[in-house]
Scaffold this motif. Structure first.
Motif, PDB file in Angstrom:
ATOM      1  N   SER A   1      19.192  15.955 -30.156  1.00 29.45           N
ATOM      2  CA  SER A   1      17.970  15.166 -30.299  1.00 29.45           C
ATOM      3  C   SER A   1      17.772  14.220 -29.116  1.00 29.45           C
ATOM      4  CB  SER A   1      18.019  14.374 -31.610  1.00 29.45           C
ATOM      5  OG  SER A   1      16.869  13.589 -31.780  1.00 29.45           O
ATOM      6  N   LEU A   2      18.850  13.558 -28.689  1.00 30.22           N
ATOM      7  CA  LEU A   2      18.733  12.540 -27.647  1.00 30.22           C
ATOM      8  C   LEU A   2      18.799  13.110 -26.240  1.00 30.22           C
ATOM      9  CD1 LEU A   2      20.940   9.676 -29.173  1.00 30.22           C
ATOM     10  CD2 LEU A   2      18.485  10.041 -29.415  1.00 30.22           C
ATOM     11  N   VAL A   3      19.662  14.089 -26.029  1.00 31.94           N
ATOM     12  CA  VAL A   3      19.923  14.583 -24.671  1.00 31.94           C
ATOM     13  C   VAL A   3      19.009  15.744 -24.288  1.00 31.94           C
ATOM     14  CG1 VAL A   3      21.691  15.612 -23.174  1.00 31.94           C
ATOM     15  CG2 VAL A   3      22.310  13.798 -24.777  1.00 31.94           C
ATOM     16  N   ILE A   4      18.561  16.503 -25.253  1.00 26.06           N
ATOM     17  CA  ILE A   4      17.709  17.661 -24.958  1.00 26.06           C
ATOM     18  C   ILE A   4      16.237  17.351 -25.223  1.00 26.06           C
ATOM     19  CG2 ILE A   4      17.224  20.076 -25.475  1.00 26.06           C
ATOM     20  CD1 ILE A   4      19.908  19.610 -24.074  1.00 26.06           C
ATOM     21  N   PHE A   5      15.905  16.928 -26.436  1.00 28.37           N
ATOM     22  CA  PHE A   5      14.500  16.819 -26.803  1.00 28.37           C
ATOM     23  C   PHE A   5      13.809  15.605 -26.181  1.00 28.37           C
ATOM     24  CE2 PHE A   5      15.651  19.560 -30.572  1.00 28.37           C
ATOM     25  CZ  PHE A   5      14.965  20.662 -30.085  1.00 28.37           C
TER      26      PHE A   5
ATOM     27  N   GLY B   1      16.615  11.222 -34.174  1.00 32.39           N
ATOM     28  CA  GLY B   1      18.048  11.249 -33.919  1.00 32.39           C
ATOM     29  C   GLY B   1      18.781  12.346 -34.662  1.00 32.39           C
ATOM     30  N   THR B   2      18.035  13.292 -35.192  1.00 32.89           N
ATOM     31  CA  THR B   2      18.660  14.396 -35.919  1.00 32.89           C
ATOM     32  C   THR B   2      17.776  15.628 -35.796  1.00 32.89           C
ATOM     33  OG1 THR B   2      19.674  15.057 -38.025  1.00 32.89           O
ATOM     34  CG2 THR B   2      17.566  13.895 -38.148  1.00 32.89           C
TER      35      THR B   2
ATOM     36  N   LEU C   1      18.428  28.557 -26.789  1.00 29.08           N
ATOM     37  CA  LEU C   1      18.990  28.449 -25.442  1.00 29.08           C
ATOM     38  C   LEU C   1      18.813  27.034 -24.886  1.00 29.08           C
ATOM     39  CD1 LEU C   1      17.823  31.847 -23.908  1.00 29.08           C
ATOM     40  CD2 LEU C   1      20.169  31.181 -24.477  1.00 29.08           C
ATOM     41  N   LEU C   2      17.653  26.425 -25.160  1.00 30.14           N
ATOM     42  CA  LEU C   2      17.429  25.058 -24.700  1.00 30.14           C
ATOM     43  C   LEU C   2      18.415  24.075 -25.348  1.00 30.14           C
ATOM     44  CD1 LEU C   2      13.514  24.841 -24.760  1.00 30.14           C
ATOM     45  CD2 LEU C   2      14.978  24.792 -22.737  1.00 30.14           C
ATOM     46  N   MET C   3      18.727  24.304 -26.613  1.00 29.77           N
ATOM     47  CA  MET C   3      19.601  23.382 -27.342  1.00 29.77           C
ATOM     48  C   MET C   3      21.079  23.648 -27.102  1.00 29.77           C
ATOM     49  SD  MET C   3      17.757  22.843 -31.062  1.00 29.77           S
ATOM     50  CE  MET C   3      17.644  24.585 -31.490  1.00 29.77           C
ATOM     51  N   LEU C   4      21.423  24.814 -26.586  1.00 32.92           N
ATOM     52  CA  LEU C   4      22.828  25.213 -26.485  1.00 32.92           C
ATOM     53  C   LEU C   4      23.693  24.214 -25.702  1.00 32.92           C
ATOM     54  CD1 LEU C   4      24.045  28.852 -26.087  1.00 32.92           C
ATOM     55  CD2 LEU C   4      25.219  27.009 -24.902  1.00 32.92           C
ATOM     56  N   PRO C   5      23.250  23.718 -24.523  1.00 33.33           N
ATOM     57  CA  PRO C   5      24.107  22.735 -23.818  1.00 33.33           C
ATOM     58  C   PRO C   5      24.355  21.480 -24.645  1.00 33.33           C
ATOM     59  CG  PRO C   5      22.395  23.594 -22.359  1.00 33.33           C
ATOM     60  CD  PRO C   5      22.045  24.053 -23.738  1.00 33.33           C
ATOM     61  N   GLY C   6      23.324  20.990 -25.339  1.00 34.02           N
ATOM     62  CA  GLY C   6      23.498  19.801 -26.167  1.00 34.02           C
ATOM     63  C   GLY C   6      24.409  20.060 -27.352  1.00 34.02           C
ATOM     64  N   ASP C   7      24.308  21.257 -27.925  1.00 35.05           N
ATOM     65  CA  ASP C   7      25.179  21.607 -29.044  1.00 35.05           C
ATOM     66  C   ASP C   7      26.640  21.646 -28.592  1.00 35.05           C
ATOM     67  OD1 ASP C   7      25.289  22.868 -31.913  1.00 35.05           O
ATOM     68  OD2 ASP C   7      26.530  24.176 -30.665  1.00 35.05           O
ATOM     69  N   TRP C   8      26.885  22.239 -27.438  1.00 34.44           N
ATOM     70  CA  TRP C   8      28.254  22.284 -26.896  1.00 34.44           C
ATOM     71  C   TRP C   8      28.758  20.870 -26.614  1.00 34.44           C
ATOM     72  CZ3 TRP C   8      30.372  20.587 -22.310  1.00 34.44           C
ATOM     73  CH2 TRP C   8      31.674  21.027 -22.033  1.00 34.44           C
TER      74      TRP C   8
END
Length: 502
Positions: free
Chosen positions: A108-112, A21-22, A78-85
């Motif tokens: 952690s939850l939405v991307i990975f 979760g992190t 790039l993979l994490m960018l949508p989740g970060d936004w």
């Protein structure tokens, strides 16, 4: 219910159960890269007090416009960018929650979690293309998740499982192209390998071995040279977009189309004024070890051996050799390419100072090659298990239980829990058995009298290194623990039912 749906649900439950979760480690730096890109900030911001204590510290590199940039490739960011936004937007709705916490939680939850689920489904697809029965493919896919270091890297948000996903897609799409004659699969295979290079530029070995696999399958299946050239050409065309995107991004960061962050760091670590007054690294750094040092370490060291931390590897290789003549030419060629892939990775890293992958569970730079090898081998193991009886059956079951239990211990604590076994400045640390240390650490958390070492371990905040989801929350932990515990119980029950009832 179809097998693919069953394994999707079971795998999803396990991936959620082991999710921390992190975000932590190197991946946190890559997350900050993504955040900097869409917010317009600099990737690395140094204050006057940011004086590195060693040339191995990470103040970034000096790039375009005199700005400092991190040395990592762009793909994972790039993979994490949508989740970060999305996490930052969620903070606007919940301003009482810490923004950094929400960003890391959402990624952690939405991307990975979806990416790790896709890894299991890609494994299932490849096994079906190798003509394994649907149930065997489903059992093998779950065993591959739970009984190998795939599980540790489903929790540890390094690049490993993302690279693994796209390499499996590359192999599966190549095989689908050859077997079904659909040319668009060749493009998809190349596109997947372009994503691999975008994530880690040193992954050209995967590109080479997937292309060799495609060519070998074409030679076996099709004597039409023109059609084979069309397939190879489409594969190369598919490879170009994402691999070139990585070059464009690095050009914008470093001012050179062919410069990567790592290659620029290797130059600037000797000349950057920020390191003025600090001792120089060896001239040939990071290639400072004799080759046998890294080779022995990957294969046999108690701290990193691929045979110890993936205990199914050796028996599965022996089983594959025993059944070799019964395997299809496609599977034989896949396994040969997989062994070649592993050998190249061992050779590439054998002289590196950090061949071991620091705190990663097992040999981090080599486990992806092991995971690829194990996909059909575990399916052969599962198929064999269903047909043998007596002592052989019990021995194979015992080996599976040992492998699963080992991987379960890998996800209880963060990789940094075994602090004395992370950094390998002292070669003697290779002789320390990390799994034994992990068992001791877990035992100390359960019972302070488990080992004489427990008091010192608990005094070093061992409990703060628990890596499971509820322990990363301070508010609402009891509710989170109930939900997480329910997910874990359902995961265990559904897995047992699938294994023993179908």
């Amino acid at each position: 219910m179809k097998t693919v749906i069953k394994i999707s649900l079971i795998a999803l439950l396990w991936i959620i159960a082991v999710s921390p979760g992190t975000i932590y480690g190197d991946t946190l730096i890559r997350l900050e890269m993504a955040h900097a890109w869409w917010t317009g900030r600099e990737e690395v911001t140094l204050t006057l007090n940011n004086k590195p204590k060693s040339r191995l510290d990470s103040p970034g590199v000096s790039g375009v416009g005199g700005k400092r940039y991190t040395t990592y490739d762009a793909g994972q960011s790039l993979l994490m960018l949508p989740g970060d936004w999305l996490g930052s937007q969620l903070h606007r709705l919940l301003p009482q929650q810490n923004e950094n916490f929400l960003r890391r939680l959402v990624v952690s939850l939405v991307i990975f979690i979806p990416l790790n689920l896709a890894v299991v489904l890609a494994c299932f697809w490849l096994l079906r293309l190798f003509n394994f029965e649907e149930r065997i493919a489903g059992l093998a896919s779950l065993t591959w998740l739970l009984g190998t270091t795939v599980l540790a890297y489903a929790q540890n948000p390094q690049q490993n499982n993302q690279i693994l996903l796209f390499v499996i897609i590359g192999y599966a799409a190549a095989l689908a192209c050859v077997r079904h004659g659909k040319l668009h699969f060749a493009f998809l295979s190349g596109l997947a390998l372009g994503a691999v290079i975008l994530i880690r530029s040193s992954s050209v070995i995967h590109v080479l071995t997937v292309f060799l696999f495609l060519v070998g399958c074409l030679v076996y299946q099709n004597r039409d040279k023109l059609k084979s050239m069309q397939v190879a050409g489409l594969w190369i065309i598919g490879l170009l977009p994402l691999s070139m995107l990585g070059r464009v991004i690095d050009y914008l960061r470093f001012g050179s189309f062919w410069t990567t962050g790592q290659s620029l760091w290797a130059k600037q670590v000797k000349t950057d004024p920020i390191f003025a007054g600090l001792p120089q690294l060896p001239d040939n750094y990071p290639f400072i070890n004799p080759p046998q040092f890294g080779i022995w370490g990957v294969l046999f060291s108690p701290a990193k051996s691929i045979f110890i931390y993936d205990p199914l590897l050796l028996p599965c290789l022996l089983l594959g050799a025993f059944l070799w003549k019964k395997l299809s030419p496609y599977m034989q060629w896949y396994l040969l390419c997989g062994i070649f892939n592993l050998a190249l990775h061992i050779a590439l890293t054998s002289k590196l100072d950090f061949w071991h992958g620091d705190a990663g569970w097992g040999a981090r730079y080599h486990v992806t090659s092991v995971h690829l090898l194990l996909i059909p081998l575990i399916a052969l193991f599962v198929k064999r298990l269903s047909s043998v009886k007596g002592l052989s059956r019990w021995l194979m079951r015992g080996l599976l239980i040992l492998a699963i239990m080992m991987q379960m211990t890998s996800v209880v604590l963060r990789p940094v829990a075994e602090g004395n076994q992370i950094y390998f400045a002292n070669p003697q640390s290779f002789l320390e058995f990390r799994w034994g240390e992990r068992i001791t650490n877990i035992g100390c958390l359960i019972d302070r009298s488990f080992s004489p070492e427990c008091p010192s371990k608990l005094n070093s905040n061992l409990s703060n290194k628990l890596s499971l989801l509820p322990f990363n929350f301070t508010r609402g932990r009891n509710f989170i623990f109930i939900v997480w515990g329910s997910i874990l119980i359902v995961a265990i029950a559904s897995t047992m039912r699938f294994y023993f009832q179908g």
